[in-house]
Design a protein around this motif. Structure first.
Motif, PDB file in Angstrom:
ATOM      1  N   ALA A  32       0.720  -1.634  -0.150  1.00 14.14           N
ATOM      2  CA  ALA A  32       0.122  -0.712   0.535  1.00 14.14           C
ATOM      3  C   ALA A  32       0.724   1.891  -0.218  1.00 14.14           C
ATOM      4  O   ALA A  32       0.449   2.077  -0.765  1.00 14.14           O
ATOM      5  CB  ALA A  32      -1.746  -0.369   1.513  1.00 14.14           C
ATOM      6  N   GLU A  43      -7.616  13.076   4.595  1.00 13.09           N
ATOM      7  CA  GLU A  43      -8.935  12.603   4.292  1.00 13.09           C
ATOM      8  C   GLU A  43      -9.293  11.534   3.019  1.00 13.09           C
ATOM      9  O   GLU A  43      -9.566  10.374   3.527  1.00 13.09           O
ATOM     10  CB  GLU A  43     -10.343  14.059   4.672  1.00 13.09           C
ATOM     11  CG  GLU A  43     -11.059  12.888   5.085  1.00 13.09           C
ATOM     12  CD  GLU A  43     -13.081  13.516   5.095  1.00 13.09           C
ATOM     13  OE1 GLU A  43     -12.135  14.937   4.445  1.00 13.09           O
ATOM     14  OE2 GLU A  43     -13.980  13.644   4.866  1.00 13.09           O
ATOM     15  N   PHE A  44      -8.437  11.670   2.073  1.00 17.66           N
ATOM     16  CA  PHE A  44      -8.748  10.482   0.942  1.00 17.66           C
ATOM     17  C   PHE A  44      -7.511  10.536   0.335  1.00 17.66           C
ATOM     18  O   PHE A  44      -7.955   9.919  -0.693  1.00 17.66           O
ATOM     19  CB  PHE A  44      -9.619  11.171  -0.046  1.00 17.66           C
ATOM     20  CG  PHE A  44     -11.161  11.945   0.356  1.00 17.66           C
ATOM     21  CD1 PHE A  44     -12.028  12.250   1.334  1.00 17.66           C
ATOM     22  CD2 PHE A  44     -10.474  14.179  -0.022  1.00 17.66           C
ATOM     23  CE1 PHE A  44     -12.454  12.871   1.528  1.00 17.66           C
ATOM     24  CE2 PHE A  44     -12.253  14.368   1.148  1.00 17.66           C
ATOM     25  CZ  PHE A  44     -13.109  13.561   1.192  1.00 17.66           C
ATOM     26  N   ASP A  45      -7.054   9.636   0.945  1.00 21.86           N
ATOM     27  CA  ASP A  45      -5.827   8.925   0.348  1.00 21.86           C
ATOM     28  C   ASP A  45      -6.012   7.184   1.131  1.00 21.86           C
ATOM     29  O   ASP A  45      -4.924   6.534  -0.119  1.00 21.86           O
ATOM     30  CB  ASP A  45      -4.258   9.331   1.359  1.00 21.86           C
ATOM     31  CG  ASP A  45      -2.768   8.481   0.363  1.00 21.86           C
ATOM     32  OD1 ASP A  45      -3.041   8.958  -0.854  1.00 21.86           O
ATOM     33  OD2 ASP A  45      -2.248   8.666   0.882  1.00 21.86           O
ATOM     34  N   TYR A  46      -6.993   7.301   1.424  1.00 14.72           N
ATOM     35  CA  TYR A  46      -7.284   5.844   1.594  1.00 14.72           C
ATOM     36  C   TYR A  46      -8.598   5.296   1.004  1.00 14.72           C
ATOM     37  O   TYR A  46      -9.708   4.784   2.214  1.00 14.72           O
ATOM     38  CB  TYR A  46      -7.076   4.871   2.386  1.00 14.72           C
ATOM     39  CG  TYR A  46      -5.266   5.064   3.281  1.00 14.72           C
ATOM     40  CD1 TYR A  46      -5.037   4.066   2.691  1.00 14.72           C
ATOM     41  CD2 TYR A  46      -5.004   5.909   3.477  1.00 14.72           C
ATOM     42  CE1 TYR A  46      -3.354   3.054   3.014  1.00 14.72           C
ATOM     43  CE2 TYR A  46      -3.346   5.677   3.895  1.00 14.72           C
ATOM     44  CZ  TYR A  46      -2.731   4.637   3.455  1.00 14.72           C
ATOM     45  OH  TYR A  46      -1.198   4.606   3.635  1.00 14.72           O
ATOM     46  N   ARG A  81     -15.991  12.955  -0.499  1.00 13.05           N
ATOM     47  CA  ARG A  81     -16.247  12.476   0.940  1.00 13.05           C
ATOM     48  C   ARG A  81     -17.898  11.435   0.378  1.00 13.05           C
ATOM     49  O   ARG A  81     -16.936  10.361   1.401  1.00 13.05           O
ATOM     50  CB  ARG A  81     -17.152  13.645   1.922  1.00 13.05           C
ATOM     51  CG  ARG A  81     -17.501  13.027   3.210  1.00 13.05           C
ATOM     52  CD  ARG A  81     -17.419  14.697   4.121  1.00 13.05           C
ATOM     53  NE  ARG A  81     -16.439  15.297   4.059  1.00 13.05           N
ATOM     54  CZ  ARG A  81     -15.925  15.986   4.211  1.00 13.05           C
ATOM     55  NH1 ARG A  81     -16.401  17.173   3.884  1.00 13.05           N
ATOM     56  NH2 ARG A  81     -14.735  16.947   4.217  1.00 13.05           N
ATOM     57  N   ASN A 117     -15.732   8.499  -0.661  1.00 11.67           N
ATOM     58  CA  ASN A 117     -14.874   7.378   0.215  1.00 11.67           C
ATOM     59  C   ASN A 117     -15.904   6.863   1.548  1.00 11.67           C
ATOM     60  O   ASN A 117     -15.285   5.683   2.178  1.00 11.67           O
ATOM     61  CB  ASN A 117     -14.327   8.786   1.345  1.00 11.67           C
ATOM     62  CG  ASN A 117     -12.713   8.124   2.000  1.00 11.67           C
ATOM     63  OD1 ASN A 117     -12.833   6.784   2.010  1.00 11.67           O
ATOM     64  ND2 ASN A 117     -12.858   8.651   3.285  1.00 11.67           N
ATOM     65  N   LEU A 118     -16.839   7.787   2.009  1.00 10.40           N
ATOM     66  CA  LEU A 118     -17.516   7.110   3.111  1.00 10.40           C
ATOM     67  C   LEU A 118     -18.734   5.854   2.147  1.00 10.40           C
ATOM     68  O   LEU A 118     -19.485   5.164   2.759  1.00 10.40           O
ATOM     69  CB  LEU A 118     -19.220   7.738   3.447  1.00 10.40           C
ATOM     70  CG  LEU A 118     -18.349   8.665   4.380  1.00 10.40           C
ATOM     71  CD1 LEU A 118     -18.884  10.531   4.953  1.00 10.40           C
ATOM     72  CD2 LEU A 118     -18.096   8.330   5.466  1.00 10.40           C
ATOM     73  N   ARG A 134     -16.807  -1.118  -0.673  1.00 14.80           N
ATOM     74  CA  ARG A 134     -15.567  -1.594  -0.485  1.00 14.80           C
ATOM     75  C   ARG A 134     -15.148  -3.432   0.159  1.00 14.80           C
ATOM     76  O   ARG A 134     -14.270  -3.691   0.367  1.00 14.80           O
ATOM     77  CB  ARG A 134     -14.579  -0.987   1.490  1.00 14.80           C
ATOM     78  CG  ARG A 134     -14.440   0.202   0.742  1.00 14.80           C
ATOM     79  CD  ARG A 134     -14.073   1.045   1.775  1.00 14.80           C
ATOM     80  NE  ARG A 134     -13.699   2.713   2.315  1.00 14.80           N
ATOM     81  CZ  ARG A 134     -13.170   2.907   2.085  1.00 14.80           C
ATOM     82  NH1 ARG A 134     -11.642   2.190   1.319  1.00 14.80           N
ATOM     83  NH2 ARG A 134     -13.024   4.429   1.766  1.00 14.80           N
TER      84      ARG A 134
END
Ligand code: HEM
Ligand code: SF4
Lengths: 550, 150
Positions: A38, A158-161, A235, A238-239, A243
């Motif tokens: 990763a 906040e948005f790296d994963y 956001r 991401n949420l 996944r």
């Protein structure tokens, strides 16, 4: 071109130091394979068939001669003497040693370059129009906005994963040369009814195994809200992005499963809560724009008489001029393509000698700058017409003047089986074979604008699903087969190509492609382009001929 | 055991309470579902109360109770699940939560800088030897491009 300030420089240096530590920790066994994977991916390092592969960011395709010389140096000292330009305007090295990558990153940092977020499930390098700032069909130079986005996306806490990789492209021209409709977010500069300039925002485009064309989520966004709007989309993604399944994790699937209406409601609701306080001030936009002011053009450039003479005296030069140069907004100037599609060289590859020599040409003729393109070529954007002839001579000596830009031999091609561990089939060899079969330049020019894109597997790195002719390598019981599609496009009328029929065997691909072109030449009407003909007649006439020949 | 809080090593006073265990004395932390189930009982508990959030939980479920909760643990089952980063941002940026937000579980040391920027102010190490690294990782970068919580 954007010049790093102290903060930018500190950031890339600290990042290089961080990566050196990560590599050491991994080699000491303090990071597991999974954890290191990763981390190294966030620095563009893949582990490939023969060796690691390092991808270096070229923000919106802009390079200077110093950076090009550094790439030449890296190719020489750390690789096998060449590098590869990709569809995302980036540069790849195919043979670096894992242990030496930290040294490469230090070298890159010394010329304001890095590998940050060039792969992995994060926001990737922002791409753009390679003719930005010089194109005649441009509303506004997109690069300042690209740079604003570059800074915002870089090490975003906040948005790296994210659930999956995330790509943003920006275009400011009428003709979309940045494939904005095939990105997770496409940003297009537009004018509204009041005559103000802002952005049309598209969302949910993407290629890979399920190619999808992006949809307009906001027809007009005021400039000041660019980052808050992007943040709202990210956001929500991401949420709520999936996944549970990596093949369903891209935002295109979220938009599809949620429905555009519901998805935009979520984004709007989020945006309303953050937009006040996140505005881009006019001063900030102006400060970034100041990095992209036009160079000192010669106001007498159009007075030159030599070009007309050279063009009529030298047919080979005239052909190059016709195919490999583009109109420029300043009278007396042209943008010149450097074709990385010589018949005997893998598409997009460049040697260290060529890199150094092109750096010199950029210095001599084009204000020391150049751009990489989505179709794996380079552009010297600001050439005085009086210099075109000597530039052409120099490029010819370097084997970089193949007059095939926008023709059937300007093939986009991924590394395929030659390097890529995910590949099902070879692609470089096929490109070479097609090129050899079409060695008659007059024929190639007569065919005109036909874009062939070829990938070695369905990940689609070479955008095969939006090629006018797409070729996709598939594996059939351990042997190489190729699925052909027709009618795709990544420009304004973006479309996903339609399958011609069953995949063809390795030794039949080239024949199939020449047959397709033959059908076009015989059945086209007047000036009809290949794409227009496919739209008019559909795939049947092509299909009949290709499979009849079997 | 020791943890990092506000850039210092401190003694952890919280006990993690299983969903079916009786509340112990002192400070306890419970899962979100337990919180929802036993909210009144837990509020009557003499010590401090913390709530553990998983990536799949929604911060909105906790929004009304935030003033009564002293600790929110972001429990990483998988370091690659970035939802917890947005949870931290939402807790601080949207709901203005003032208490402790603590990263626990399988996060990476290389995520500490990012986590601190979205509002996480405490870190429970997987192994005691990591305390020093965590303190160091808080300073991975001296610069930043975009606004966040910090
Ligand atoms: C050799 C190492 C490479 C590996 C392991 C690799 C891996 C991948 C994978 C796994 C995907 C699919 C992602 C998805 O479906 O979400 C992908 C897509 C893509 N790759 Fe590569 N790639 C490589 C090289 C390249 C090269 C050389 C190019 C450019 C010529 C490239 C450009 C792209 C593009 C444009 C996409 C499609 C993006 C989209 O789906 O929107 N990659 N790559
Ligand atoms: S399309 Fe497939 S074979 Fe080609 S580079 Fe991408 S992952 Fe590798």
């Amino acid at each position: 071109m954007y010049q790093y300030n102290e903060q930018d420089q500190t950031l890339v240096e600290e990042r290089a130091a961080q990566y050196r530590r990560q590599t050491e920790d991994f080699l000491k066994g303090e990071l597991t394979e999974d954890q290191f994977r990763a981390l190294r991916l966030r620095n563009g390092l893949y582990i490939q068939t023969h060796a690691p592969m390092l991808r270096i960011a070229v923000p919106y395709g802009l390079l200077n001669s110093k950076q090009l010389r550094k790439l030449a140096h890296i190719a020489r000292e750390f690789d096998k003497g060449y590098c590869h330009f990709t569809t995302r305007q980036n540069v790849q090295f195919n043979w670096p040693e894992l242990e030496r990558v930290p040294d490469i990153l230090d070298e890159l940092a010394s010329v304001q370059m890095h590998s940050i977020q060039t792969s992995g499930n994060c926001m990737r390098n922002t791409t753009s129009d390679p003719l930005a700032g010089v194109a005649i069909d441009e509303l506004e130079d997109p690069r300042p906005y690209c740079e604003i986005i570059r800074q915002w996306t870089t090490l975003h806490p906040e948005f790296d994963y994210l659930p999956r990789k995330f790509k943003i492209a920006v275009s400011g021209a009428q003709l979309d040369r940045a494939a904005t409709q095939l990105h997770d977010i496409g940003v297009h500069l537009v004018k509204n009814d009041q005559g103000e300039t802002g952005f049309r925002i598209l969302v949910g485009g993407g290629l890979g195994r399920t190619p999808v064309i992006g949809q307009v989520i906001r027809p007009f966004l005021d400039k000041q809200h660019l980052l808050s709007y992007l943040e709202a989309i990210l956001r929500i993604y991401n949420l709520f992005g999936r996944r549970d399944n990596k093949y369903k994790a891209r935002i295109k699937i979220l938009v599809k499963e949620t429905g555009l209406d519901k998805f935009s409601e979520l984004v709007e609701a989020e945006w309303q809560q953050i937009k006040d306080g996140m505005e881009l001030s006019d001063a900030r936009i102006a400060a970034i724009k100041a990095h992209f002011t036009p160079p000192a053009y010669d106001t007498d450039a159009a007075q030159d008489q030599s070009l007309a003479t050279q063009l009529s005296a030298n047919p080979a030069f005239a052909t190059w001029y016709k195919y490999n140069t583009a109109a420029h907004r300043v009278p007396g100037y042209r943008a010149a393509f450097i074709s990385l599609k010589a018949p005997d060289s893998p598409p997009g590859d460049m040697t260290d000698t060529q890199l150094d020599a092109v750096a010199d040409l950029a210095d001599r003729y084009s204000f020391g700058q150049l751009r990489s393109t989505h179709r794996q070529n380079l552009i010297l954007a600001d050439i005085k017409q009086a210099d075109l002839f000597s530039l052409w001579q120099a490029l010819t000596n370097l084997k970089l003047a193949t007059p095939n830009i926008g023709t059937v031999t300007d093939i986009i091609c991924c590394p395929g089986l030659d390097f890529c561990s995910l590949a099902n089939a070879g692609s470089i060899g096929v490109a070479k074979e097609i090129n050899e079969a079409l060695d008659d330049l007059d024929y190639v020019h007569d065919i005109g604008d036909v874009k062939i894109n070829m990938s070695g597997c369905m990940n689609g790195c070479a955008h095969q699903s939006v090629g006018h002719i797409g070729i996709l390598g598939v594996d059939k019981k351990g042997s190489e087969w190729y699925q052909i599609t027709l009618g795709g496009s990544s420009e304004n009328e973006a479309a996903i190509g339609e399958r011609l029929g069953p995949a063809v065997a390795r030794d039949e691909v080239t024949q199939a492609i020449t047959t397709i072109l033959d059908v076009y030449v015989k059945q086209r009407q007047e000036e009809e382009s290949f794409l227009d003909m496919v739209k008019r007649v559909g795939i049947t006439p092509f299909k009949e001929r290709v499979y009849a020949d079997h | 055991m020791q943890i990092i809080k506000d850039k210092a090593i401190i003694e952890d006073t919280f006990t993690t309470l299983a969903d079916d265990a009786e509340p112990t004395r002192g400070d306890i932390s419970v899962s979100l579902s337990r919180w929802k189930r036993d909210r009144e009982l837990l509020l009557a508990h003499p010590g401090k109360v913390g709530v553990r959030l998983q990536a799949s939980d929604a911060t909105a479920d906790l929004a009304d109770d935030l003033k009564r909760i002293d600790l929110i643990e972001l429990d990483f089952a998988d370091f690659a699940d970035g939802r917890l980063f947005s949870h931290a941002w939402l807790l601080r940026g949207r709901y203005h939560y003032q208490g402790e937000i603590r990263a626990t579980g399988h996060y990476l040391l290389d995520q500490i800088f990012y986590l601190s920027r979205v509002g996480v102010n405490a870190f429970k190490p997987a192994k005691a030897e990591q305390l020093a690294s965590i303190l160091a990782n808080l300073h991975d970068f001296s610069v930043k491009y975009q606004p966040s919580i910090v």
